[in-house]
Design a protein around this motif. Structure first.
Motif, mmCIF file in Angstrom:
data_model
loop_
_atom_site.group_PDB
_atom_site.id
_atom_site.type_symbol
_atom_site.label_atom_id
_atom_site.label_comp_id
_atom_site.label_asym_id
_atom_site.label_seq_id
_atom_site.Cartn_x
_atom_site.Cartn_y
_atom_site.Cartn_z
ATOM 1 N N GLU A 199 0.980 -1.450 0.216
ATOM 2 C CA GLU A 199 0.033 -0.101 -0.207
ATOM 3 C C GLU A 199 0.822 1.273 0.193
ATOM 4 N N ASP A 200 1.397 1.083 -1.178
ATOM 5 C CA ASP A 200 2.752 2.349 -0.883
ATOM 6 C C ASP A 200 2.433 3.413 -1.434
ATOM 7 N N PRO A 201 1.713 5.013 -0.350
ATOM 8 C CA PRO A 201 1.098 6.090 -1.395
ATOM 9 C C PRO A 201 1.630 6.772 -3.091
ATOM 10 N N TYR A 202 3.238 6.242 -3.364
ATOM 11 C CA TYR A 202 3.174 6.413 -4.495
ATOM 12 C C TYR A 202 3.063 4.945 -5.711
ATOM 13 N N ASP A 203 2.692 4.519 -5.233
ATOM 14 C CA ASP A 203 2.009 3.760 -6.680
ATOM 15 C C ASP A 203 0.268 4.316 -7.010
ATOM 16 N N PRO A 204 0.659 4.191 -8.084
ATOM 17 C CA PRO A 204 -0.631 4.504 -8.179
ATOM 18 C C PRO A 204 -1.976 3.737 -8.302
ATOM 19 N N GLY A 205 -0.971 2.581 -8.160
ATOM 20 C CA GLY A 205 -2.528 1.433 -8.986
ATOM 21 C C GLY A 205 -3.212 1.453 -7.016
ATOM 22 N N GLY A 206 -2.443 1.690 -5.778
ATOM 23 C CA GLY A 206 -3.067 2.062 -5.225
ATOM 24 C C GLY A 206 -2.642 0.737 -3.829
ATOM 25 N N PRO A 207 -4.016 0.215 -3.027
ATOM 26 C CA PRO A 207 -3.639 -0.923 -2.253
ATOM 27 C C PRO A 207 -3.229 -2.366 -3.109
ATOM 28 N N THR A 208 -3.127 -3.146 -3.144
ATOM 29 C CA THR A 208 -2.463 -4.428 -4.093
ATOM 30 C C THR A 208 -1.664 -5.398 -3.541
ATOM 31 N N ASN A 209 -2.354 -6.458 -3.924
ATOM 32 C CA ASN A 209 -2.057 -7.776 -3.550
ATOM 33 C C ASN A 209 -1.821 -8.959 -4.157
ATOM 34 N N GLN A 210 -0.529 -9.346 -4.061
ATOM 35 C CA GLN A 210 0.191 -10.353 -4.939
ATOM 36 C C GLN A 210 -0.039 -10.163 -7.017
ATOM 37 N N GLY A 211 -0.454 -8.723 -6.601
ATOM 38 C CA GLY A 211 -0.290 -7.772 -7.981
ATOM 39 C C GLY A 211 -1.978 -7.555 -8.693
ATOM 40 N N ILE A 212 -2.671 -7.877 -7.166
ATOM 41 C CA ILE A 212 -4.150 -7.765 -7.974
ATOM 42 C C ILE A 212 -4.468 -6.057 -7.581
ATOM 43 N N THR A 213 -5.231 -4.928 -7.885
ATOM 44 C CA THR A 213 -5.038 -3.945 -6.780
ATOM 45 C C THR A 213 -6.200 -3.947 -7.004
ATOM 46 N N LEU A 214 -6.687 -3.114 -6.096
ATOM 47 C CA LEU A 214 -8.287 -3.006 -5.287
ATOM 48 C C LEU A 214 -9.112 -3.173 -6.103
ATOM 49 N N ALA A 215 -9.364 -1.846 -7.417
ATOM 50 C CA ALA A 215 -9.568 -1.238 -7.876
ATOM 51 C C ALA A 215 -10.512 -2.503 -8.772
ATOM 52 N N VAL A 216 -9.213 -3.250 -9.054
ATOM 53 C CA VAL A 216 -9.529 -4.872 -9.987
ATOM 54 C C VAL A 216 -10.105 -5.686 -9.029
#
Length: 433
Positions: A171-188
């Motif tokens: 959950e890196d604030p610089y990552d535009p993908g936002g919260p991510t687990n195993q490459g799967i973003t929260l939006a996805v």
């Protein structure tokens, strides 16, 4: 009890349901497609057999490719007793042509518990009266399609690589993908569940994403990246590179990258022209150009200063593994070392080392240290800032000096660490006197 492979594809579909009104659920249309009926787009068509057929196909097992539930009475081999995941066929009404089919999960004295599609217009688990059971079936030894099984192995190998590259929860604030687990973003993940993210459900979805099941991860990567990117139609080495790019850059960008690398017209559509260009290319050259384009894209991104090293390592390792598994019979490998040399000699991808004296982080630490120790050791080396200097500047001079120096030094250290992009190296200092 270990569950069979097709159940691992069935569970992630649990909960999908028909769309009320004139619309149709694209997940149900995907079941028809994978079951061998891509022309059917409407979820109004009975789809219990499509659900079974799609799950079998995704597991590399031949289905009947029929939308008739009773077609499975002649499929595989009959079994007499309960077996987890067995295909169970039931009657429906008095019409001998009608039926229902699904995967057996358990039984009681009167009922069989069935995971099936088109049950209350959804994929769900329901108890069905045993009196309706027509037969239980299990795949015959010869039922598996060797090509499908081979394709599944190619996908699993590529998926293992991607999961290694992506890592776990971030959950890196610089990552535009936002919260991510195993490459799967929260939006996805939200889109996969058919949910619109808003302030009321973000927390709950993040908790779900943290605990996402391996079967769901596999299904998302298969359905959202591997198949849409056309990876199944590529040779294994190129499929690995293309899949990794589709995940990291997006399916559309990966398509354009593949076209640019192969010399085809760049329009984002993988059609006959692109496939012909791929067929003409050397596997080694194509993979190396693909990796070069990815590196250039990484360097142009605004967050390269923070993530650049990891991105470039990812491109390099993907290239190395893709070259190692490239099919030597379908391409001309005229220069089998070119890809490795390109990767190893890609010094532009590695930030040039700089002298430690140019590091803001180092100077921040030095300032902090000086602010702490100078008031103590100063008199020893002839720097007296605790005597007359204190009387002239005030009794709190030492404390002020230490506080300001410590604050400035700490700020320099933190800022230098955030902006750091270059490794440090030791250099001999030539001092002319």
């Amino acid at each position: 009890m270990q569950q069979p492979g097709w159940l691992k594809h069935a569970w992630p579909e649990t909960g999908i349901r028909e769309v009320r009104g004139s619309g149709s659920n694209p997940r149900i249309a995907a079941l028809f497609k994978d079951a061998g009926h891509p022309q059917i787009k409407s979820d109004e068509t009975a789809w219990c057999a499509a659900f079974v057929g799609a799950c079998l196909a995704r597991a590399g097992i031949d289905s009947t490719k029929s939308l008739l539930a009773r077609s499975y009475l002649k499929w595989g081999e009959p079994i007499d007793n309960f077996r987890l995941g067995a295909i169970a066929v039931f009657s429906r009404g008095n019409d001998p042509g009608q039926g229902h089919v699904g995967f057996m999960l358990g039984e009681s004295e009167d009922n069989i518990y069935l995971l099936g599609g088109n049950q209350s217009d959804s994929v769900s688990v329901e108890a069905i009266d045993k009196s309706r059971l027509l037969g239980l079936r299990w795949p015959a030894v010869a039922t598996g399609n060797s090509q499908q099984q081979s394709d599944a192995k190619v996908f699993d190998r590529a998926l293992n690589h991607v999961l290694e590259m992506e890592g776990g929860w971030t959950e890196d604030p610089y990552d535009p993908g936002g919260p991510t687990n195993q490459g799967i973003t929260l939006a996805v993940y939200a889109a996969w569940k058919g949910i619109t993210l808003d302030g009321t459900n973000t927390g709950a979805l993040k908790d779900e994403l943290r605990r996402i099941a391996g079967e769901t991860v596999r299904e998302i990567y298969l359905r959202r990246y591997w198949l849409p990117a056309g990876c199944a139609d590529l040779d294994p080495g190129l499929a690995l590179m293309h899949f990794d790019a589709a995940v990291n850059h997006g399916v559309g960008t990966a398509a354009r990258t593949l076209q640019e690398a192969s010399g085809a017209t760049v329009d984002g559509e993988i059609g006959p022209e692109t496939r012909a260009a791929i067929d003409r290319a050397s596997a080694t050259d194509l993979l190396s150009r693909y990796a070069d384009i990815r590196r250039a894209r990484y360097r142009a991104l605004p967050h390269f200063w923070r993530f650049g090293r990891g991105w470039l390592r990812r491109a390099d390792l993907t290239l190395e593994r893709a070259l190692a598994i490239a099919d030597p019979h379908s391409r001309s490998l005229s220069n089998t070392t070119k890809g490795y040399e390109t990767m190893q000699n890609d010094t532009a991808g590695q930030p040039a080392p700089k002298w430690w004296g140019q590091s803001m982080t180092i100077w921040g630490a030095v300032v902090t240290a000086l602010a702490t120790v100078v008031p103590v050791v100063g008199p020893v080396v002839g720097v007296d800032i605790t005597g007359e200097a204190i009387r002239q500047a005030g009794g709190q001079a030492v404390q002020v000096f230490q506080a300001v120096g410590g604050l400035v030094g700490t700020a320099l250290t933190i800022w230098g660490r955030i902006r750091a992009t270059h490794p440090l190296e030791r250099r001999d200092m030539n001092i002319r006197i």
